[in-house]
Design a protein around this motif. Structure first.
Motif, PDB file in Angstrom:
ATOM      1  N   GLN A 266      30.286  51.270  45.946  1.00 48.99           N
ATOM      2  CA  GLN A 266      29.415  50.934  47.060  1.00 48.99           C
ATOM      3  C   GLN A 266      29.783  49.590  47.676  1.00 48.99           C
ATOM      4  O   GLN A 266      29.914  49.448  48.887  1.00 48.99           O
ATOM      5  CB  GLN A 266      27.990  50.830  46.537  1.00 48.99           C
ATOM      6  CG  GLN A 266      26.996  51.728  47.220  1.00 48.99           C
ATOM      7  CD  GLN A 266      25.698  51.690  46.449  1.00 48.99           C
ATOM      8  OE1 GLN A 266      25.200  50.607  46.130  1.00 48.99           O
ATOM      9  NE2 GLN A 266      25.172  52.854  46.131  1.00 48.99           N
ATOM     10  N   GLN A 267      29.955  48.602  46.785  1.00 47.08           N
ATOM     11  CA  GLN A 267      30.283  47.266  47.273  1.00 47.08           C
ATOM     12  C   GLN A 267      31.646  47.253  47.950  1.00 47.08           C
ATOM     13  O   GLN A 267      31.833  46.588  48.969  1.00 47.08           O
ATOM     14  CB  GLN A 267      30.266  46.268  46.110  1.00 47.08           C
ATOM     15  CG  GLN A 267      29.858  44.890  46.557  1.00 47.08           C
ATOM     16  CD  GLN A 267      29.985  43.885  45.429  1.00 47.08           C
ATOM     17  OE1 GLN A 267      31.056  43.374  45.172  1.00 47.08           O
ATOM     18  NE2 GLN A 267      28.898  43.608  44.746  1.00 47.08           N
ATOM     19  N   ALA A 268      32.574  48.020  47.379  1.00 41.47           N
ATOM     20  CA  ALA A 268      33.918  48.065  47.955  1.00 41.47           C
ATOM     21  C   ALA A 268      33.890  48.680  49.357  1.00 41.47           C
ATOM     22  O   ALA A 268      34.526  48.174  50.277  1.00 41.47           O
ATOM     23  CB  ALA A 268      34.850  48.848  47.048  1.00 41.47           C
ATOM     24  N   SER A 269      33.099  49.745  49.518  1.00 42.51           N
ATOM     25  CA  SER A 269      33.078  50.347  50.854  1.00 42.51           C
ATOM     26  C   SER A 269      32.306  49.476  51.833  1.00 42.51           C
ATOM     27  O   SER A 269      32.570  49.492  53.033  1.00 42.51           O
ATOM     28  CB  SER A 269      32.518  51.772  50.814  1.00 42.51           C
ATOM     29  OG  SER A 269      31.239  51.766  50.274  1.00 42.51           O
ATOM     30  N   ALA A 270      31.377  48.663  51.316  1.00 40.82           N
ATOM     31  CA  ALA A 270      30.653  47.744  52.192  1.00 40.82           C
ATOM     32  C   ALA A 270      31.565  46.678  52.792  1.00 40.82           C
ATOM     33  O   ALA A 270      31.326  46.206  53.899  1.00 40.82           O
ATOM     34  CB  ALA A 270      29.511  47.086  51.431  1.00 40.82           C
TER      35      ALA A 270
ATOM     36  N   THR B 116      39.726  44.541  42.297  1.00 39.01           N
ATOM     37  CA  THR B 116      40.134  43.960  43.569  1.00 39.01           C
ATOM     38  C   THR B 116      40.039  45.014  44.660  1.00 39.01           C
ATOM     39  O   THR B 116      40.650  46.070  44.555  1.00 39.01           O
ATOM     40  CB  THR B 116      41.588  43.462  43.484  1.00 39.01           C
ATOM     41  OG1 THR B 116      41.717  42.648  42.324  1.00 39.01           O
ATOM     42  CG2 THR B 116      41.966  42.669  44.710  1.00 39.01           C
ATOM     43  N   ALA B 117      39.254  44.713  45.694  1.00 40.26           N
ATOM     44  CA  ALA B 117      39.110  45.656  46.795  1.00 40.26           C
ATOM     45  C   ALA B 117      40.267  45.450  47.768  1.00 40.26           C
ATOM     46  O   ALA B 117      40.598  44.315  48.107  1.00 40.26           O
ATOM     47  CB  ALA B 117      37.788  45.433  47.511  1.00 40.26           C
ATOM     48  N   VAL B 118      40.881  46.538  48.173  1.00 37.25           N
ATOM     49  CA  VAL B 118      42.001  46.451  49.116  1.00 37.25           C
ATOM     50  C   VAL B 118      41.908  47.563  50.143  1.00 37.25           C
ATOM     51  O   VAL B 118      41.190  48.537  49.953  1.00 37.25           O
ATOM     52  CB  VAL B 118      43.378  46.568  48.409  1.00 37.25           C
ATOM     53  CG1 VAL B 118      43.657  45.402  47.515  1.00 37.25           C
ATOM     54  CG2 VAL B 118      43.478  47.882  47.663  1.00 37.25           C
TER      55      VAL B 118
END
Lengths: 104, 155
Positions: A67-71, A99-101
């Motif tokens: 969820q946080q990554a897509s936010a 790590t969000a990428v």
């Protein structure tokens, strides 16, 4: 949402780096399971109730991570790690971070 | 006197059933380990270069909570007085770790994976037993399963 604990995704390049994302949950065990686990503690062996409980909790941590990554606009999370810590008697915290990428 | 009797009964129950359960578990672990040898598990962080074209990856994990029996906990309590190897906890953690890896392999197979890379193992003691003994441990194994679509450029 692509999740991996490798540092790169084979065949795809990282376009943008969006920083650390995390998801966590704190879960307490309930009495019914505790009684069963107490009995099982006597003879040893797998405590299925706790295994399930922790799996549920971990899945929730992963969902929150996603969820946080897509936010932040990511489409993948790399180098995902899990940690567990007990914060109080009978409660455990599950943390998943990575790590969000943005991949092409 | 009465309490001593109860403790003795608990010790006997723990010893017999604990031993049986452990033997059964080890037999099943050894059988399944031979079975899952077709899905190799690696701790390397990077994929081999020649594997990279045309594959998909997915996160897989396996976890288990295992507790030690009453008899072994009692033995470990005695052992803690004099120090040295705690065999009863060694076998507990060994079982948990191998079981977690087997579940990881089972999930990898379910998702169509052929091998698993960057496997990490994490151990945590979730419920502190009476008087801060270990009691039960949770082991989590996780890694990235590689799903081969089709070998590219090879017949």
């Amino acid at each position: 949402m692509l999740m991996t604990n490798l540092e790169s995704v084979p065949g795809r390049t990282i376009v943008r780096h969006l920083g650390l994302v995390q998801g966590s949950t704190v879960r307490a065990k309930h009495v019914g399971r505790d009684i069963m686990a107490g009995l099982k503690n006597l003879v040893g062996g797998e405590l299925k109730g706790y295994t399930e409980l922790l799996q549920d909790a971990r899945q929730e941590a992963i969902d929150r991570l996603a969820q946080q990554a897509s936010a932040v606009g990511a489409n993948a999370v790399l180098n995902v790690r899990f940690t567990t810590s007990s914060v109080a008697q009978g409660a455990a915290e599950m943390l998943a971070y990575g790590t969000a990428v943005e991949l092409d | 006197m009465f309490e001593l009797g109860i403790v003795l009964i608990l010790l006997i129950i723990g010893y017999t059933f604990g031993r049986l359960a452990e033997q059964r578990h080890y037999r099943s672990i050894i059988r399944r380990e031979a079975d899952y040898r077709r899905i190799p598990v690696f701790a390397t962080r990077h994929l081999p270069k020649d594997l990279e074209p045309g594959i998909k990856t997915t996160l897989v994990m396996g976890s288990v909570v295992i507790s030690v029996d009453y008899f072994k906990r009692f033995l470990a309590g005695l052992r803690a007085l004099v120090g040295g190897r705690m065999k009863s906890y060694e076998s507990l953690i060994d079982r948990a770790r191998r079981e977690a890896l087997l579940r990881l392999q089972a999930q990898a197979e379910q998702e169509g994976g052929e091998m698993v890379f960057n496997v990490k193992l994490e151990t945590s003691s979730i419920s502190k037993g009476a008087r801060n003994t270990v009691g039960s441990v949770e082991v989590l194994a996780y890694g990235t399963a590689v799903i081969k679509q089709r070998p590219p450029d090879r017949e």
